[in-house]
Design a protein around this motif. Structure first.
Motif, PDB file in Angstrom:
ATOM      1  N   THR A 119      51.897  40.915  38.890  1.00  0.00           N
ATOM      2  CA  THR A 119      51.520  40.600  37.501  1.00  0.00           C
ATOM      3  C   THR A 119      51.462  39.097  37.309  1.00  0.00           C
ATOM      4  N   ASN A 120      52.485  38.410  37.826  1.00  0.00           N
ATOM      5  CA  ASN A 120      52.570  36.961  37.686  1.00  0.00           C
ATOM      6  C   ASN A 120      51.349  36.302  38.346  1.00  0.00           C
ATOM      7  N   LEU A 121      51.008  36.782  39.555  1.00  0.00           N
ATOM      8  CA  LEU A 121      49.867  36.211  40.289  1.00  0.00           C
ATOM      9  C   LEU A 121      48.552  36.466  39.530  1.00  0.00           C
ATOM     10  N   ILE A 122      48.357  37.715  39.095  1.00  0.00           N
ATOM     11  CA  ILE A 122      47.098  38.036  38.395  1.00  0.00           C
ATOM     12  C   ILE A 122      47.012  37.243  37.089  1.00  0.00           C
ATOM     13  N   ALA A 123      48.155  37.128  36.376  1.00  0.00           N
ATOM     14  CA  ALA A 123      48.141  36.367  35.119  1.00  0.00           C
ATOM     15  C   ALA A 123      47.730  34.920  35.392  1.00  0.00           C
ATOM     16  N   SER A 124      48.244  34.333  36.480  1.00  0.00           N
ATOM     17  CA  SER A 124      47.873  32.934  36.758  1.00  0.00           C
ATOM     18  C   SER A 124      46.385  32.834  37.077  1.00  0.00           C
ATOM     19  N   GLU A 125      45.851  33.836  37.799  1.00  0.00           N
ATOM     20  CA  GLU A 125      44.414  33.817  38.121  1.00  0.00           C
ATOM     21  C   GLU A 125      43.566  33.986  36.855  1.00  0.00           C
ATOM     22  N   LYS A 126      44.008  34.903  35.979  1.00  0.00           N
ATOM     23  CA  LYS A 126      43.249  35.149  34.737  1.00  0.00           C
ATOM     24  C   LYS A 126      43.253  33.899  33.853  1.00  0.00           C
ATOM     25  N   LEU A 127      44.406  33.207  33.813  1.00  0.00           N
ATOM     26  CA  LEU A 127      44.480  32.000  32.976  1.00  0.00           C
ATOM     27  C   LEU A 127      43.551  30.915  33.516  1.00  0.00           C
ATOM     28  N   ILE A 128      43.492  30.810  34.850  1.00  0.00           N
ATOM     29  CA  ILE A 128      42.612  29.784  35.441  1.00  0.00           C
ATOM     30  C   ILE A 128      41.135  30.165  35.222  1.00  0.00           C
ATOM     31  N   GLU A 129      40.875  31.466  35.251  1.00  0.00           N
ATOM     32  CA  GLU A 129      39.509  31.943  34.981  1.00  0.00           C
ATOM     33  C   GLU A 129      39.107  31.526  33.559  1.00  0.00           C
ATOM     34  N   LYS A 130      40.046  31.674  32.619  1.00  0.00           N
ATOM     35  CA  LYS A 130      39.757  31.348  31.212  1.00  0.00           C
ATOM     36  C   LYS A 130      39.714  29.841  30.989  1.00  0.00           C
ATOM     37  N   TYR A 131      40.630  29.132  31.641  1.00  0.00           N
ATOM     38  CA  TYR A 131      40.706  27.668  31.482  1.00  0.00           C
ATOM     39  C   TYR A 131      40.603  27.029  32.873  1.00  0.00           C
ATOM     40  N   PRO A 132      39.368  26.826  33.353  1.00  0.00           N
ATOM     41  CA  PRO A 132      39.192  26.403  34.748  1.00  0.00           C
ATOM     42  C   PRO A 132      39.920  25.100  35.105  1.00  0.00           C
ATOM     43  N   GLY A 133      40.132  24.238  34.096  1.00  0.00           N
ATOM     44  CA  GLY A 133      40.808  22.974  34.411  1.00  0.00           C
ATOM     45  C   GLY A 133      42.325  23.081  34.327  1.00  0.00           C
ATOM     46  N   LEU A 134      42.836  24.290  34.045  1.00  0.00           N
ATOM     47  CA  LEU A 134      44.283  24.442  33.836  1.00  0.00           C
ATOM     48  C   LEU A 134      45.049  24.239  35.151  1.00  0.00           C
ATOM     49  N   ARG A 135      46.127  23.471  35.042  1.00  0.00           N
ATOM     50  CA  ARG A 135      46.955  23.220  36.231  1.00  0.00           C
ATOM     51  C   ARG A 135      48.196  24.114  36.159  1.00  0.00           C
ATOM     52  N   ILE A 136      48.148  25.252  36.899  1.00  0.00           N
ATOM     53  CA  ILE A 136      49.363  26.080  37.025  1.00  0.00           C
ATOM     54  C   ILE A 136      50.182  25.378  38.108  1.00  0.00           C
ATOM     55  N   SER A 137      51.197  24.644  37.680  1.00  0.00           N
ATOM     56  CA  SER A 137      51.893  23.795  38.654  1.00  0.00           C
ATOM     57  C   SER A 137      52.848  24.598  39.523  1.00  0.00           C
ATOM     58  N   GLY A 138      53.156  25.809  39.109  1.00  0.00           N
ATOM     59  CA  GLY A 138      54.006  26.664  39.935  1.00  0.00           C
ATOM     60  C   GLY A 138      54.209  27.999  39.257  1.00  0.00           C
ATOM     61  N   ARG A 139      54.731  28.947  40.021  1.00  0.00           N
ATOM     62  CA  ARG A 139      55.002  30.255  39.429  1.00  0.00           C
ATOM     63  C   ARG A 139      56.050  30.969  40.253  1.00  0.00           C
ATOM     64  N   ASN A 140      56.763  31.880  39.616  1.00  0.00           N
ATOM     65  CA  ASN A 140      57.777  32.694  40.306  1.00  0.00           C
ATOM     66  C   ASN A 140      57.935  33.993  39.542  1.00  0.00           C
ATOM     67  N   ASN A 141      58.069  35.095  40.275  1.00  0.00           N
ATOM     68  CA  ASN A 141      58.270  36.361  39.563  1.00  0.00           C
ATOM     69  C   ASN A 141      59.650  36.369  38.903  1.00  0.00           C
ATOM     70  N   GLY A 142      59.896  37.375  38.078  1.00  0.00           N
ATOM     71  CA  GLY A 142      61.128  37.392  37.290  1.00  0.00           C
ATOM     72  C   GLY A 142      62.237  38.214  37.900  1.00  0.00           C
TER      73      GLY A 142
END
Ligand code: UDP
Length: 244
Positions: free
Chosen positions: A115-138
């Motif tokens: 979910t975390n990975l797909i959410a980061s991909e969807k956010l970048i799809e919506k905001y192509p310049g968005l910098r997801i600087s990191g992520r970790n599952n919960g």
């Protein structure tokens, strides 16, 4: 400037609309300050009145947004006009839009790995310049908290969206906010599930008629126990109105 803070059944709430919330959080970042953000709804007000730890965490929070229509109406009954609901999941997305515009880093903490990975991909799809600087599952242990804090700090994130569910995320943010360098820590509950598409938000007719809570209850009936707080909330709001 700090938004006006009122109390609903003795639990704090900030009088913001979406624009003023985003503007305030942007000024927190540009000023190099820190702010924790939590969503307020009837369920949380009732829970806070039964749980001193949560009540104290909310009282110390930087921004308490009117996520549920119940708290907006309760404010109105006190003569305080709040222009609109500020759903936590919409604020989180607006913060990503702000981050794209200003090159702020965003860290996604929480939900299942996929979910975390797909959410980061969807956010970048919506905001192509968005910098997801990191992520970790919960799904990490208390012993791993130090590693997670280091990962967030090493990422240089300005905004951390913490999706651990309530009240876990409130407790986690309260415990670790002093060691995290990011400016904004927002507790976002199931927002990453919504962004990833696992959980559908109510269609717009339900939202404009302020029945999103009912839609959620009907589509996730297991939440019935949480919604039993609603009648208690209505009772407490009305009795405090009569008393005042
Ligand atoms: N979650 C998590 N770690 C946990 C427990 C829950 O990452 O130890 C995540 C879960 O996968 C889901 C979110 O927290 O993505 C909780 O969503 P929910 O809609 O229940 O949020 P709430 O309504 O409690 O704010």
């Amino acid at each position: 400037m700090q938004p006006e803070r009122i109390k609903i059944c003795d639990v704090p709430l900030d009088c913001v609309d979406m624009k003023s919330a985003v503007d305030h959080l942007n000024s927190v970042i540009t000023g190099g300050n820190k702010c924790s953000v939590f969503a307020m709804n009837p369920e949380k007000v009732i829970f806070a009145n039964k749980n001193n730890e949560i009540k104290s965490i909310l009282s110390n929070a930087g921004l308490l947004i009117p996520d549920g229509i119940g708290v907006v109406l309760a404010a109105k009954l006190q003569g305080v006009k709040i222009k609109e609901r500020v759903p936590g999941c919409e604020l989180a997305v607006k913060l990503c839009e702000l981050a794209e515009k200003n090159n702020y880093g965003v860290f996604l903490l929480g939900a299942k790995e996929e979910t975390n990975l797909i959410a980061s991909e969807k956010l970048i799809e919506k905001y192509p310049g968005l910098r997801i600087s990191g992520r970790n599952n919960g799904y990490f242990t208390d012993e791993q908290n130090g590693e997670i804090v280091k990962k967030i700090n090493d990422s240089g994130a300005h905004i951390v969206l913490v999706a651990l569910g309530s009240p876990k995320q409130e407790k986690w943010i309260e415990k670790h906010q002093h060691e995290i360098n990011a400016n904004i820590l927002q507790g976002v509950g199931g927002t990453l599930d919504v962004i990833a598409g696992n959980v559908k938000r109510a269609p717009s007719l339900w939202r404009v008629t302020h029945l999103e809570w009912l839609y959620r209850l009907l589509s996730q009936p297991q939440r019935i126990f949480r919604q039993t707080a609603l009648p208690t909330f209505v009772w407490q709001v009305l009795t405090s109105k009569v008393r005042s």
